[in-house]
Design a protein around this motif. Structure first.
Motif, short mmCIF file in Angstrom:
data_model
loop_
_atom_site.label_atom_id
_atom_site.label_comp_id
_atom_site.label_asym_id
_atom_site.label_seq_id
_atom_site.Cartn_x
_atom_site.Cartn_y
_atom_site.Cartn_z
N ILE A 1 43.87 1.93 34.19
CA ILE A 1 43.94 3.57 34.21
C ILE A 1 45.27 4.25 34.30
O ILE A 1 45.67 4.98 33.60
N ALA A 2 45.89 3.80 35.46
CA ALA A 2 47.05 4.58 35.86
C ALA A 2 48.06 4.28 34.75
O ALA A 2 48.93 4.84 34.46
N GLU A 3 48.23 2.94 34.42
CA GLU A 3 49.28 2.48 33.39
C GLU A 3 49.16 3.03 32.23
O GLU A 3 50.14 3.57 31.68
N LEU A 4 48.01 3.30 31.57
CA LEU A 4 47.66 3.89 30.27
C LEU A 4 48.06 5.61 30.50
O LEU A 4 48.35 6.12 29.34
N ILE A 5 47.70 6.16 31.59
CA ILE A 5 47.77 7.38 31.60
C ILE A 5 49.07 7.77 31.65
O ILE A 5 49.65 8.62 31.12
N SER A 6 50.17 7.00 32.32
CA SER A 6 51.50 7.06 32.38
C SER A 6 52.15 6.80 31.00
O SER A 6 53.17 7.31 30.73
N ARG A 7 51.31 6.05 29.99
CA ARG A 7 51.96 5.72 28.79
C ARG A 7 51.44 6.74 27.82
O ARG A 7 52.00 6.43 26.54
N ALA A 8 50.50 7.49 28.20
CA ALA A 8 49.94 8.51 26.78
C ALA A 8 49.99 9.85 27.41
O ALA A 8 49.10 10.42 27.97
N PRO A 9 51.23 10.49 27.31
CA PRO A 9 51.43 11.68 27.87
C PRO A 9 50.45 12.81 27.04
O PRO A 9 50.64 13.85 27.60
N ARG A 10 50.31 12.42 25.85
CA ARG A 10 49.63 13.61 24.91
C ARG A 10 48.33 13.13 24.45
O ARG A 10 48.16 11.84 24.46
N THR A 11 47.48 13.88 23.85
CA THR A 11 46.24 13.58 23.59
C THR A 11 46.41 12.86 22.09
O THR A 11 47.42 13.30 21.30
N GLY A 12 45.34 12.11 21.61
CA GLY A 12 45.67 11.39 20.52
C GLY A 12 46.26 9.91 20.57
O GLY A 12 46.24 9.54 21.58
N ALA A 13 47.04 9.53 19.68
CA ALA A 13 47.73 8.29 19.52
C ALA A 13 49.16 8.51 20.14
O ALA A 13 49.72 9.44 19.79
N ASN A 14 49.49 7.44 20.83
CA ASN A 14 50.70 7.38 21.43
C ASN A 14 51.55 6.00 21.09
O ASN A 14 50.83 4.93 21.28
N GLU A 15 52.65 5.95 20.88
CA GLU A 15 53.47 4.75 20.58
C GLU A 15 53.59 3.87 22.05
O GLU A 15 54.03 4.54 22.91
N GLY A 16 53.21 2.70 21.88
CA GLY A 16 53.22 1.83 22.91
C GLY A 16 54.58 1.10 23.30
O GLY A 16 54.28 0.60 24.48
N GLY A 17 55.49 1.26 22.73
CA GLY A 17 56.89 0.58 22.75
C GLY A 17 56.77 -0.98 22.60
O GLY A 17 57.63 -1.57 23.03
N PHE A 18 55.78 -1.33 21.89
CA PHE A 18 55.81 -2.82 21.52
C PHE A 18 55.27 -2.86 19.90
O PHE A 18 54.54 -1.99 19.73
N PRO A 19 55.84 -3.64 19.07
CA PRO A 19 55.11 -3.85 17.69
C PRO A 19 53.86 -3.97 17.96
O PRO A 19 53.19 -4.84 18.19
N GLY A 20 52.99 -2.99 17.02
CA GLY A 20 51.63 -3.15 17.02
C GLY A 20 50.96 -2.53 18.18
O GLY A 20 49.59 -2.91 18.19
N LEU A 21 51.57 -1.76 19.06
CA LEU A 21 50.81 -1.24 20.06
C LEU A 21 50.55 0.16 20.18
O LEU A 21 51.56 0.64 20.04
N MET A 22 49.07 0.54 20.03
CA MET A 22 49.13 2.12 20.03
C MET A 22 48.26 2.41 21.37
O MET A 22 47.32 1.78 21.52
N ILE A 23 48.58 3.46 22.09
CA ILE A 23 47.56 3.93 23.35
C ILE A 23 47.02 5.15 22.89
O ILE A 23 47.85 6.19 22.45
N TYR A 24 45.61 5.18 23.25
CA TYR A 24 44.87 6.54 22.86
C TYR A 24 44.57 7.31 24.04
O TYR A 24 44.01 6.56 25.09
N ARG A 25 44.72 8.57 23.76
CA ARG A 25 43.95 9.39 25.04
C ARG A 25 43.36 10.72 24.52
O ARG A 25 44.11 11.25 23.47
N PHE A 26 42.07 10.82 24.77
CA PHE A 26 41.06 12.04 24.41
C PHE A 26 40.76 12.64 25.58
O PHE A 26 40.14 11.84 26.57
#
Length: 314
Positions: free
Chosen positions: A18-43
């Protein structure tokens, strides 16, 4: 055995993910994950139903919150205790059921290369040969769900953390991604995932060409030869290849060669000259220069460092 006696067994918790994803998803919706094909989501609130469809096989993991997926008229619920694989070109409806500002919904989707699935499955084929043929994938449930156990969570967290450093992302992330695929294949859904990857590869000429290139790295592998494998003209093939991979065929093959060379150096069973020939370099000096450019060290220095790490581990 107590935690003090076996600390590795207790090193990873859902809170770490949870802590890792929160740090990588600063905004709501879809966030680029920094790796091809990786998306991180926060709602931060439940969301209305949305119809989606992915173009590639995806692994979807939820770290916090709850979601419903409807596929082929069947509802599936997944939460922090499960993950699922979604095949390409199958429409599905998603609904976020639990999310708030204090406890946001957190998940990520990771595109999985069918060629990687085939590569890993080949390594465990003998163990699962009977299951693979005796338990064909059900056509009634194109997605599959598995428990997010500690081993899978550990592999996922190491993969995400490796993306913070350019060197780790280049060297370690592919290894951890391979472990993630291995864990998924070992999760009781071997035949389903392998079948989906094979089906997807059959429809994707680029995936088939990549598989061919991996099997013939010691050969010249010109663009014309690769285009021939896809039954396309070199120009059309190059455009398609770049659209799919984001790289030219030449760049992609060079990375395949250097990645394989790195693996051979870790195994420490061959000389630098033998390795350069095994991955398709006619000139050892050319190989050394390109390896240094990619990994920041000569092949000899890299191999010596790996041997030192192995000795320390022993």
């Amino acid at each position: 055995m107590s935690p003090a006696q076996n600390p590795l067994e207790f090193r990873i918790t859902s809170g770490d993910l949870i802590a890792e994803l929160i740090s990588r998803a600063p905004r709501t919706g879809a966030n680029e994950g920094g790796f091809p094909g990786l998306m991180i989501y926060r709602f931060e609130e439940p969301a209305a139903p949305v119809w989606e469809e992915v173009s590639e096989l995806h692994l979807c993991v939820i770290a916090q919150g709850r979601k419903r997926i409807t596929m082929d008229g069947t509802d599936h619920f997944y939460d922090p205790f499960t993950y699922l694989a979604v095949p390409n070109d199958v429409p599905f409806q998603t609904v976020i059921l639990e999310a708030s500002p204090e406890t946001p919904f957190l998940s990520f989707g990771l595109q999985i290369d069918p060629g990687l699935v085939r590569e890993v499955s080949a390594d465990i084929l003998e163990e699962r040969r009977v299951a693979a043929f005796a338990e064909p994938a059900s056509q009634e449930n194109p997605a599959f769900f598995s428990a997010l156990d500690r081993d899978m969570m550990d592999a996922i967290l190491r993969f995400l953390r490796s993306l913070k450093s350019p060197t780790d992302r280049r060297v370690l992330a592919p290894t951890y991604l391979k472990e993630i695929v291995y864990r998924a294949l070992q999760a009781g859904q071997y035949s389903r995932l392998v079948e989906r990857a094979a089906s997807e590869s059959a429809r994707n000429p680029v995936s088939a060409v990549i598989a061919y290139a991996k099997e013939h790295l010691a050969e010249p592998l010109t663009v014309g030869e690769l285009a021939g494998q896809a039954h396309m003209s070199p120009s059309a093939f190059s455009h398609l290849f770049r659209d799919v991979t984001g790289k030219s065929p030449y760049q992609f093959v060079k990375e395949l060669r250097l990645n394989r060379a790195r693996e051979l150096l870790v195994e420490n069973r061959s000389t630098i000259t033998q390795i350069s020939r095994a991955v398709g370099y006619g000139s050892a000096s050319h190989f050394i220069n390109e390896f240094r450019d990619r990994y920041g060290a000569s092949p000899r220095a890299f191999g010596a460092a790996q041997a030192g790490l192995l000795k320390q581990a022993q």
